[in-house]
Design a protein around this motif. Structure first.
Motif, PDB file in Angstrom:
ATOM      1  N   ASP A 109      -5.555 -18.915 -18.247  1.00 24.98           N
ATOM      2  CA  ASP A 109      -6.212 -19.474 -19.440  1.00 24.98           C
ATOM      3  C   ASP A 109      -5.267 -20.376 -20.224  1.00 24.98           C
ATOM      4  OD1 ASP A 109      -8.581 -18.224 -18.855  1.00 24.98           O
ATOM      5  OD2 ASP A 109      -8.156 -16.457 -20.074  1.00 24.98           O
ATOM      6  N   LEU A 110      -4.017 -19.943 -20.365  1.00 21.69           N
ATOM      7  CA  LEU A 110      -3.035 -20.731 -21.096  1.00 21.69           C
ATOM      8  C   LEU A 110      -2.793 -22.071 -20.398  1.00 21.69           C
ATOM      9  CD1 LEU A 110      -0.792 -21.037 -23.264  1.00 21.69           C
ATOM     10  CD2 LEU A 110       0.748 -19.874 -21.672  1.00 21.69           C
ATOM     11  N   ALA A 111      -2.646 -22.044 -19.082  1.00 26.78           N
ATOM     12  CA  ALA A 111      -2.333 -23.260 -18.332  1.00 26.78           C
ATOM     13  C   ALA A 111      -3.545 -24.173 -18.187  1.00 26.78           C
ATOM     14  CB  ALA A 111      -1.784 -22.891 -16.957  1.00 26.78           C
ATOM     15  N   TYR A 116      -3.705 -27.787 -19.797  1.00 26.72           N
ATOM     16  CA  TYR A 116      -4.321 -28.803 -18.935  1.00 26.72           C
ATOM     17  C   TYR A 116      -5.303 -29.673 -19.705  1.00 26.72           C
ATOM     18  CZ  TYR A 116      -7.054 -30.766 -15.071  1.00 26.72           C
ATOM     19  OH  TYR A 116      -7.708 -31.619 -14.214  1.00 26.72           O
ATOM     20  N   GLN A 117      -6.167 -29.023 -20.469  1.00 21.46           N
ATOM     21  CA  GLN A 117      -7.195 -29.762 -21.209  1.00 21.46           C
ATOM     22  C   GLN A 117      -6.587 -30.690 -22.254  1.00 21.46           C
ATOM     23  OE1 GLN A 117     -10.317 -29.885 -20.399  1.00 21.46           O
ATOM     24  NE2 GLN A 117     -10.169 -28.310 -18.825  1.00 21.46           N
ATOM     25  N   GLU A 118      -5.558 -30.220 -22.956  1.00 23.39           N
ATOM     26  CA  GLU A 118      -4.946 -31.036 -24.006  1.00 23.39           C
ATOM     27  C   GLU A 118      -4.189 -32.218 -23.404  1.00 23.39           C
ATOM     28  OE1 GLU A 118      -4.013 -32.410 -27.760  1.00 23.39           O
ATOM     29  OE2 GLU A 118      -5.467 -30.907 -27.107  1.00 23.39           O
ATOM     30  N   LEU A 119      -3.464 -31.989 -22.314  1.00 24.02           N
ATOM     31  CA  LEU A 119      -2.728 -33.091 -21.681  1.00 24.02           C
ATOM     32  C   LEU A 119      -3.681 -34.123 -21.077  1.00 24.02           C
ATOM     33  CD1 LEU A 119       0.259 -31.227 -19.964  1.00 24.02           C
ATOM     34  CD2 LEU A 119       0.274 -32.574 -22.078  1.00 24.02           C
ATOM     35  N   SER A 127      -1.522 -32.021 -12.291  1.00 19.01           N
ATOM     36  CA  SER A 127      -1.830 -31.283 -11.065  1.00 19.01           C
ATOM     37  C   SER A 127      -1.640 -29.790 -11.314  1.00 19.01           C
ATOM     38  CB  SER A 127      -0.913 -31.735  -9.925  1.00 19.01           C
ATOM     39  OG  SER A 127      -1.110 -30.943  -8.773  1.00 19.01           O
ATOM     40  N   LEU A 128      -2.644 -29.005 -10.923  1.00 23.42           N
ATOM     41  CA  LEU A 128      -2.595 -27.551 -11.061  1.00 23.42           C
ATOM     42  C   LEU A 128      -2.878 -26.898  -9.704  1.00 23.42           C
ATOM     43  CD1 LEU A 128      -4.675 -26.930 -14.322  1.00 23.42           C
ATOM     44  CD2 LEU A 128      -2.194 -26.844 -14.103  1.00 23.42           C
ATOM     45  N   ASN A 224       0.793 -29.245 -33.293  1.00 25.44           N
ATOM     46  CA  ASN A 224       0.831 -30.711 -33.210  1.00 25.44           C
ATOM     47  C   ASN A 224       2.230 -31.213 -32.852  1.00 25.44           C
ATOM     48  OD1 ASN A 224      -1.885 -31.023 -33.785  1.00 25.44           O
ATOM     49  ND2 ASN A 224      -1.554 -31.165 -36.006  1.00 25.44           N
ATOM     50  N   THR A 225       3.231 -30.588 -33.462  1.00 29.80           N
ATOM     51  CA  THR A 225       4.620 -30.951 -33.160  1.00 29.80           C
ATOM     52  C   THR A 225       4.949 -30.648 -31.700  1.00 29.80           C
ATOM     53  OG1 THR A 225       5.279 -30.491 -35.443  1.00 29.80           O
ATOM     54  CG2 THR A 225       7.026 -30.591 -33.794  1.00 29.80           C
ATOM     55  N   PHE A 226       4.433 -29.520 -31.225  1.00 27.65           N
ATOM     56  CA  PHE A 226       4.661 -29.129 -29.831  1.00 27.65           C
ATOM     57  C   PHE A 226       4.090 -30.162 -28.871  1.00 27.65           C
ATOM     58  CE2 PHE A 226       2.725 -27.194 -26.054  1.00 27.65           C
ATOM     59  CZ  PHE A 226       3.851 -26.740 -25.405  1.00 27.65           C
ATOM     60  N   TRP A 227       2.858 -30.591 -29.099  1.00 27.67           N
ATOM     61  CA  TRP A 227       2.224 -31.578 -28.218  1.00 27.67           C
ATOM     62  C   TRP A 227       2.957 -32.918 -28.274  1.00 27.67           C
ATOM     63  CZ3 TRP A 227      -0.170 -29.117 -24.856  1.00 27.67           C
ATOM     64  CH2 TRP A 227      -1.030 -28.061 -25.142  1.00 27.67           C
ATOM     65  N   GLU A 228       3.487 -33.263 -29.431  1.00 27.94           N
ATOM     66  CA  GLU A 228       4.250 -34.506 -29.546  1.00 27.94           C
ATOM     67  C   GLU A 228       5.532 -34.426 -28.724  1.00 27.94           C
ATOM     68  OE1 GLU A 228       4.916 -35.152 -33.666  1.00 27.94           O
ATOM     69  OE2 GLU A 228       2.805 -35.599 -34.129  1.00 27.94           O
ATOM     70  N   GLU A 229       6.228 -33.280 -28.799  1.00 34.40           N
ATOM     71  CA  GLU A 229       7.463 -33.100 -28.027  1.00 34.40           C
ATOM     72  C   GLU A 229       7.182 -33.131 -26.530  1.00 34.40           C
ATOM     73  OE1 GLU A 229       9.638 -29.660 -29.127  1.00 34.40           O
ATOM     74  OE2 GLU A 229       9.680 -30.122 -31.267  1.00 34.40           O
ATOM     75  N   LEU A 230       6.095 -32.476 -26.130  1.00 35.65           N
ATOM     76  CA  LEU A 230       5.753 -32.435 -24.716  1.00 35.65           C
ATOM     77  C   LEU A 230       5.359 -33.826 -24.205  1.00 35.65           C
ATOM     78  CD1 LEU A 230       5.377 -30.794 -22.177  1.00 35.65           C
ATOM     79  CD2 LEU A 230       3.080 -30.153 -22.966  1.00 35.65           C
ATOM     80  N   SER A 231       4.606 -34.558 -24.991  1.00 32.85           N
ATOM     81  CA  SER A 231       4.220 -35.923 -24.611  1.00 32.85           C
ATOM     82  C   SER A 231       5.433 -36.812 -24.464  1.00 32.85           C
ATOM     83  CB  SER A 231       3.246 -36.503 -25.640  1.00 32.85           C
ATOM     84  OG  SER A 231       2.062 -35.773 -25.709  1.00 32.85           O
ATOM     85  N   LYS A 232       6.381 -36.679 -25.385  1.00 29.93           N
ATOM     86  CA  LYS A 232       7.594 -37.464 -25.327  1.00 29.93           C
ATOM     87  C   LYS A 232       8.410 -37.134 -24.074  1.00 29.93           C
ATOM     88  CE  LYS A 232      11.780 -38.508 -27.989  1.00 29.93           C
ATOM     89  NZ  LYS A 232      12.548 -38.198 -29.236  1.00 29.93           N
TER      90      LYS A 232
END
Length: 237
Positions: A109-111, A116-119, A127-128, A224-232
């Motif tokens: 569920d987490l992945a 997955y959905q947010e990315l 790829s999963l 939100n900060t987490f998603w920004e770091e991951l995107s970067k």
């Protein structure tokens, strides 16, 4: 000669090179029995030495394959690809996926439902295993193929992940691939459940200097900060 010694007229003048005695004395019952025992002992010594060497080699090879199983698998997969005419390009700029995500089955569920959905919403091609692995085919082979076709690899480290034997294999395959292809900063580790770095898989700890690590927020306010770091991190070459 022992059973037909009567037909040899010069038997007593013939020397046995093994015992330096005449053949007449050598072929006496007692002397010949001792000679047979000596020959049998030498034969068993030779065979037992050969068997021992083969046994030791088997044990050493088994231990080597067990310890370096992933490296052996990696080389075999690469050789098979070459035999099939598949050209492997190192450090290519074109990838099918932006990232391959490795996770424990318990963290599905987490992945899949969250990460997955947010990315995907952010425009990344992900790829999963649950999406791209085909049932019935070699899981290890498909793992390498998906890693090979992804620019980055995201490893979600949770308590479930640390307990999973398969994911230990996956980590080793990811690290082996990155090492063989000189892909620095290609591994992103998302740490959850407050897990300390000391508890990470040893293969990750050994190359921690080349890994991008991001901790999963404990509160929703920091997502939100987490998603920004991951995107970067995903955009980083």
């Amino acid at each position: 000669m022992r059973e037909n010694h009567f037909i040899f007229g010069d038997l007593n003048d013939t020397q046995c090179i093994s015992n330096s005695v005449s053949m007449g004395e050598f072929l006496q019952e007692k002397a010949f029995i001792e000679f047979e025992k000596k020959c049998q002992a030498n034969l068993w010594l030779t065979w037992s030495s050969v068997v021992l060497v083969l046994l030791l080699n088997t044990i050493l090879m088994t231990a080597f394959v067990k310890k370096y199983r992933v490296h052996v698998d990696y080389v075999i997969f690469r050789l098979r690809s070459r035999w099939k005419g598949i050209v492997h390009v190192v450090n290519t700029k074109t990838y099918r996926f932006d990232a391959f995500v490795s996770y424990a089955e318990e963290d599905y569920d987490l992945a899949c439902a969250i990460l997955y959905q947010e990315l995907k919403r952010l425009g990344f091609e992900i790829s999963l295993p649950d999406v791209d692995f085909i049932p019935g085919k070699s899981k290890a082979k498909q793992l390498l193929q998906c890693i090979d076709e992804s620019r980055k690899v995201i490893i979600i480290v949770t308590e479930n992940f640390l307990k999973s034997g398969w994911n230990s294999y996956a980590v080793q395959m990811v690290v082996t691939h990155a090492f063989h292809n000189h892909r620095d900063k290609s591994i992103i580790v998302i740490i959850k459940d407050g897990i300390a770095i000391e508890r990470m898989h040893k293969d990750l700890r050994y190359i921690w200097w080349s890994i991008i690590s991001i901790r999963w927020p404990e509160t929703e306010e920091n997502m939100n900060t987490f998603w920004e770091e991951l995107s970067k991190a995903l955009h980083l070459d």
